[in-house]
Write an enzyme that holds these catalytic residues in place. Structure first.
Site, PDB file in Angstrom:
ATOM      1  N   ASP A   1       5.102  18.939  13.907  1.00  0.00           N
ATOM      2  CA  ASP A   1       5.887  20.065  14.486  1.00  0.00           C
ATOM      3  C   ASP A   1       5.091  21.402  15.108  1.00  0.00           C
ATOM      4  OD1 ASP A   1       8.079  20.829  15.759  1.00  0.00           O
ATOM      5  OD2 ASP A   1       9.196  21.630  14.066  1.00  0.00           O
TER       6      ASP A   1
ATOM      7  N   SER B   1       5.925  24.365   7.103  1.00  0.00           N
ATOM      8  CA  SER B   1       6.757  23.353   6.620  1.00  0.00           C
ATOM      9  C   SER B   1       6.565  23.086   4.936  1.00  0.00           C
ATOM     10  CB  SER B   1       6.579  22.059   7.473  1.00  0.00           C
ATOM     11  OG  SER B   1       7.444  21.253   6.905  1.00  0.00           O
TER      12      SER B   1
ATOM     13  N   HIS C   1      10.654  24.799   7.925  1.00  0.00           N
ATOM     14  CA  HIS C   1      11.559  23.605   7.547  1.00  0.00           C
ATOM     15  C   HIS C   1      12.051  23.786   6.344  1.00  0.00           C
ATOM     16  CE1 HIS C   1       8.716  21.241  10.625  1.00  0.00           C
ATOM     17  NE2 HIS C   1       9.612  22.060  11.236  1.00  0.00           N
TER      18      HIS C   1
END
Lengths: 200, 274
Positions: free
Chosen positions: A133, A13, A40
């Site tokens: 996540d 991310s 992401h």
């Protein structure tokens, strides 16, 4: 197909583009496994990540297409604003179901479904990120008998995601960023050679 | 046989049970997504196995409805992918103006946000009064929401931005009235919309269409069911009729590829040519 490992899945991310570049540029053109990545991104960012990484890596990099059959030695990137899932016949499917861990694509969705297809023959890697996540996904990989590598939080631009992964399960390796690519290569080569030797 | 294989058997039986008992056919949906959502429901409600859940499903309609909402993905937004609507205005509207009367089918409309988006676009282009829109979904719960045309106000800022990027010509606030935490879409947008129950896995052709919208529905189907749906669209479209798919969906690589030409390739707007 008696190799110990058959696929690599990576979640990243905040700070991920730099981290992915560091890991993936360490891999040679002959790297034998597919590498499937959730990074992401902003929903409107389109396919630029595949272009950036493609320009720097020896391996082929592309955005994963719906129903595409997964090939060895190719790096696949999840399209922005879609979840990327792996089917048991080792093809991709996409979904726009709601965000998971505030993310779409979500690392957990990729990891959880990759397990359906690759069982214990999977290596999961969690890199830098400012959320949690992927922590469910790495837990599932370990439950199934797969292998998990996490970036050392001290070397991560954002340490929340690696920390969440480490807290979720007993991971196999925690490595500084620059060692992840070489280690991955060694791990995969070792398991492949051993199998070849046994076959003889 | 390991646990994952046993779970696959259980999942197959569950989908069969849903079909036999309730008539909804998920057997040819892409498996990974269905499996993941079924497993999450199982964990959330504390079932030991998919089989244990099947028992409850067969005897408890309300539990089935919960699972149906889990399994059918109803995520949508107004003017989703503004670039698509912009392309529709720029490249398709002029062609639509050549038809004396228009029939448009929204297949898998979920809660209806894109149906209202289309109605707004047609109004601004002076086409609405000669258009009949058929908005269909397999799930009657979401279809009722679509028909009500009441949406949560929290996403309105994004919808307004989408509307503008999509080439909107008026003020987006002209099309709704705000009440506390929700907005009610203008009644006049609904006049020519028929909301009705239709399942792409089991139902057939119901009319000849000039344009079919089916965006982000085919991604949940396996190849076989995709083929069925595309066949249904082919049979439902008049020659020169338009087919609009989701941004990651394509008619290419299907057996219907040769029967459609690209109108706007990157926005997945196709036209039936034979």
């Amino acid at each position: 197909m008696n190799n110990r490992f058959e696929a690599v899945v990576i979640g990243s991310s905040a700070g991920g583009i730099k981290a992915l570049t560091a890991v993936l540029t360490a891999l040679p053109k002959e790297f034998p496994l597919p590498i499937i990545i959730v990074q992401h991104l902003h929903p409107d960012s389109d396919s630029y990540l595949a272009q950036i990484l493609g320009a720097k890596c020896e391996l082929k990099v592309k955005q994963a297409d719906e129903k595409e059959t997964i090939a060895e030695g190719v790096i696949y990137i999840a399209p922005p604003n879609y979840h990327l899932l792996v089917e048991e016949d080792r093809s991709f499917s996409l979904s726009i179901e709601g965000s998971v861990n505030f993310a779409r694509p979500s690392v957990d969705v990729l990891f959880e479904t990759a397990i359906y297809a690759y069982r214990n023959k999977i290596i999961g890697i969690i890199l830098t990120g400012a959320n949690n996540d992927g922590h469910q996904g790495v837990k599932r990989i370990k439950q199934m008998g797969g292998y998990v590598i996490v970036q050392d939080p001290a070397t991560a631009e954002a340490d929340a995601m690696p920390r969440a992964a480490i807290a979720a399960t007993k991971v196999d390796k925690i490595l500084p960023l620059e060692q992840i690519g070489p280690y991955l290569l060694q791990l995969v080569n070792r398991s492949t050679k051993k199998t070849r030797y046994n076959e003889k | 046989m390991d646990d994952l294989e046993t779970q696959n058997i259980e999942l197959q039986l569950l989908l069969q049970a849903i079909y036999l008992k309730y008539g909804y056919d998920f057997r040819n949906y892409a498996k990974a997504s269905i499996k993941r959502r079924v497993q999450h429901r199982m964990t959330k409600d504390g079932f030991e196995s998919i089989s244990a859940m099947q028992h409850k499903l067969l005897y408890d309609v309300s539990f089935f409805e919960t699972l149906l909402l889990d399994m059918s993905i109803n995520v949508t937004e107004m003017f989703r992918d503004p670039g698509f609507y912009f392309a529709l205005r720029k490249f398709v509207v002029a062609e639509l103006k050549k038809f004396p009367f228009l029939k448009i089918w929204h297949a898998g409309c979920a809660t209806g946000e894109e149906v209202y988006s289309m109605a707004i676009l047609l109004k601004e282009e002076g086409l609405y009064d000669r258009t009949q829109i058929y908005a269909t979904d397999m799930n009657e719960i979401v279809l009722k929401q679509a028909k009500d045309g009441i949406f949560n106000i929290s996403r309105l800022k994004q919808y307004t931005a989408n509307y503008q990027k999509a080439g909107g010509q008026e003020s987006f606030s002209d099309y709704y009235v705000a009440h506390y935490d929700h907005v009610v879409m203008d009644k006049s947008l609904k006049e020519n919309i028929l909301f009705s129950d239709h399942n792409l896995a089991t139902d057939g052709v119901f009319g000849e269409m000039n344009l079919i919208m089916c965006r982000n529905v085919l991604i949940y189907f396996n190849r076989e069911l995709q083929h069925r749906a595309l066949g249904l669209f082919f049979d439902s479209l008049c020659t020169d009729g338009f087919l609009c798919l989701g941004s990651k969906e394509s008619i290419r690589f299907s057996e219907y590829s040769d029967t459609f030409e690209d109108v706007v390739r990157e926005e997945k707007i196709y036209r039936r040519i034979s």
